[in-house]
Design an enzyme around this catalytic site. Structure first.
Site, PDB file in Angstrom:
ATOM      1  N   ASP A   1      -6.903  -2.836  10.635  1.00  0.00           N
ATOM      2  CA  ASP A   1      -5.733  -1.946  10.678  1.00  0.00           C
ATOM      3  C   ASP A   1      -5.646  -1.288  12.055  1.00  0.00           C
ATOM      4  O   ASP A   1      -6.659  -1.085  12.722  1.00  0.00           O
ATOM      5  CB  ASP A   1      -5.882  -0.868   9.593  1.00  0.00           C
TER       6      ASP A   1
ATOM      7  N   CYS B   1       0.811  -1.215   0.000  1.00  0.00           N
ATOM      8  CA  CYS B   1       0.000   0.000   0.000  1.00  0.00           C
ATOM      9  C   CYS B   1       0.848   1.271   0.000  1.00  0.00           C
ATOM     10  O   CYS B   1       2.062   1.237   0.208  1.00  0.00           O
ATOM     11  CB  CYS B   1      -0.918  -0.008   1.219  1.00  0.00           C
TER      12      CYS B   1
HETATM   13  O1  LIG Z   1      -0.438   4.512   4.575  1.00  0.00           O
HETATM   14  C1  LIG Z   1      -0.839   5.633   4.896  1.00  0.00           C
HETATM   15  O2  LIG Z   1      -0.078   6.627   4.946  1.00  0.00           O
HETATM   16  C2  LIG Z   1      -2.289   5.837   5.252  1.00  0.00           C
HETATM   17  C3  LIG Z   1      -2.673   7.041   5.828  1.00  0.00           C
HETATM   18  C4  LIG Z   1      -3.999   7.278   6.137  1.00  0.00           C
HETATM   19  C5  LIG Z   1      -4.949   6.314   5.889  1.00  0.00           C
HETATM   20  C6  LIG Z   1      -4.577   5.094   5.333  1.00  0.00           C
HETATM   21  C7  LIG Z   1      -3.258   4.828   5.032  1.00  0.00           C
HETATM   22  N1  LIG Z   1      -2.869   3.594   4.544  1.00  0.00           N
HETATM   23  C8  LIG Z   1      -3.812   2.553   4.364  1.00  0.00           C
HETATM   24  C9  LIG Z   1      -3.312   1.179   4.369  1.00  0.00           C
HETATM   25  O3  LIG Z   1      -4.037   0.300   3.930  1.00  0.00           O
HETATM   26  C10 LIG Z   1      -1.964   0.870   4.982  1.00  0.00           C
HETATM   27  O4  LIG Z   1      -1.372  -0.149   4.282  1.00  0.00           O
HETATM   28  C11 LIG Z   1      -2.177   0.437   6.424  1.00  0.00           C
HETATM   29  O5  LIG Z   1      -2.631   1.542   7.152  1.00  0.00           O
HETATM   30  C12 LIG Z   1      -0.886  -0.133   7.071  1.00  0.00           C
HETATM   31  O6  LIG Z   1       0.101   0.846   7.281  1.00  0.00           O
HETATM   32  P1  LIG Z   1       1.490   0.456   7.994  1.00  0.00           P
HETATM   33  O7  LIG Z   1       1.223   0.271   9.458  1.00  0.00           O
HETATM   34  O8  LIG Z   1       2.389   1.589   7.712  1.00  0.00           O
HETATM   35  O9  LIG Z   1       1.968  -0.807   7.337  1.00  0.00           O
END
Ligand SMILES: O=C(O)c1ccccc1NCC(=O)[C@H](O)[C@H](O)COP(=O)(O)O
Length: 227
Positions: A139, A6
């Site tokens: 999440d 993502c």
């Molecule tokens: O990734 C971002 O910056 C984000 C910000 C705000 C809303 C959603 C966002 N990402 C969505 C996703 O599906 C991410 O993969 C998920 O939040 C996991 O993030 P991480 O903990 O950094 O792997």
């Protein structure tokens, strides 16, 4: 094991993820330091393999706004990240005649302990009852931050809640995953899929080849043991 990489912000990273074996690439339209516009994503999606899912992450609750971005950006699925109103999923299904993938995010508030478990349980029941969603993404929510936090939730505490959920729902685990802990998450929760943003980056919005390759390799190896 379905794997989504993502928060892509550029073509090189999205192509690298697909070449390394990701099933889906995500683009964040919600407020984030990795946020992209539909116009930017429209420059990326035509160059990706047809077989990879192109998923937009939205916090908007307006179906028309999401649909416009889907069309302009060339997305094949949406991740509804801002709330759990089945009405939004239903409306999008109608607008796209069922031809758009829909993933509903359910947040696990890492600071809220047992309250979080209760809230997630209730949300899963409501989603199950709606029959409008087939995939859910669990999440971490950290304070007001709802994504890209780099923080994992308590998988052991979540195991009971998530395993009691509707078997019909395909569960994707996200939040704080990286190459060194993805196997543990899979062995603990046996999800249908996993999702990562910050854990495979070298800097915000820039993916790291070694971290990506390690994440995909370790996730696939763990799933073969978990089954
Ligand atoms: O990734 C971002 O910056 C984000 C910000 C705000 C809303 C959603 C966002 N990402 C969505 C996703 O599906 C991410 O993969 C998920 O939040 C996991 O993030 P991480 O903990 O950094 O792997």
């Amino acid at each position: 094991m379905w794997i989504k990489i993502c928060a892509n912000t550029n073509l090189d990273d999205a192509q690298m993820a697909t070449e390394l074996g990701a099933d889906a690439v995500g683009f964040v339209f919600a407020p984030s330091r990795r946020r992209v516009t539909a116009k930017e994503v429209a420059q990326i999606t035509p160059h990706l393999s047809e077989s990879v899912e192109r998923i937009g992450v939205f916090d908007s609750r307006y179906a028309e706004e999401i649909a416009a971005a889907v069309r302009e950006a060339g997305l094949s699925a949406v991740q509804l990240h801002g709330g759990e109103e089945p009405v939004l999923a239903r409306r999008l299904n109608e607008m796209f005649e069922g031809k758009i993938g829909i993933i509903q995010t359910v947040h696990w508030a890492v600071d809220e302990g047992e309250e979080s478990a209760k809230a997630v349980r209730q949300r899963l029941k409501a989603i199950e009852a709606s029959h409008a969603i087939e995939r859910i993404l669990i999440d971490s929510k950290v304070g007001q931050a709802t994504g890209g936090t780099g923080v994992s939730f308590d998988w052991a505490a979540a195991r009971d809640v998530l395993s009691n959920g509707d078997r019909r729902l395909k569960m994707i685990v996200a939040g704080g995953l990286h190459s060194q802990n993805v196997a543990e998450a899979i062995l603990e929760l046996n999800p249908w899929g996993v999702d990562v943003a910050s854990g495979v980056e070298k800097a915000p919005g820039r993916k790291d080849r070694d971290k990506l390759a390690g994440f995909i390799r370790n996730a696939r190896a763990a799933k073969s043991i978990a089954q």
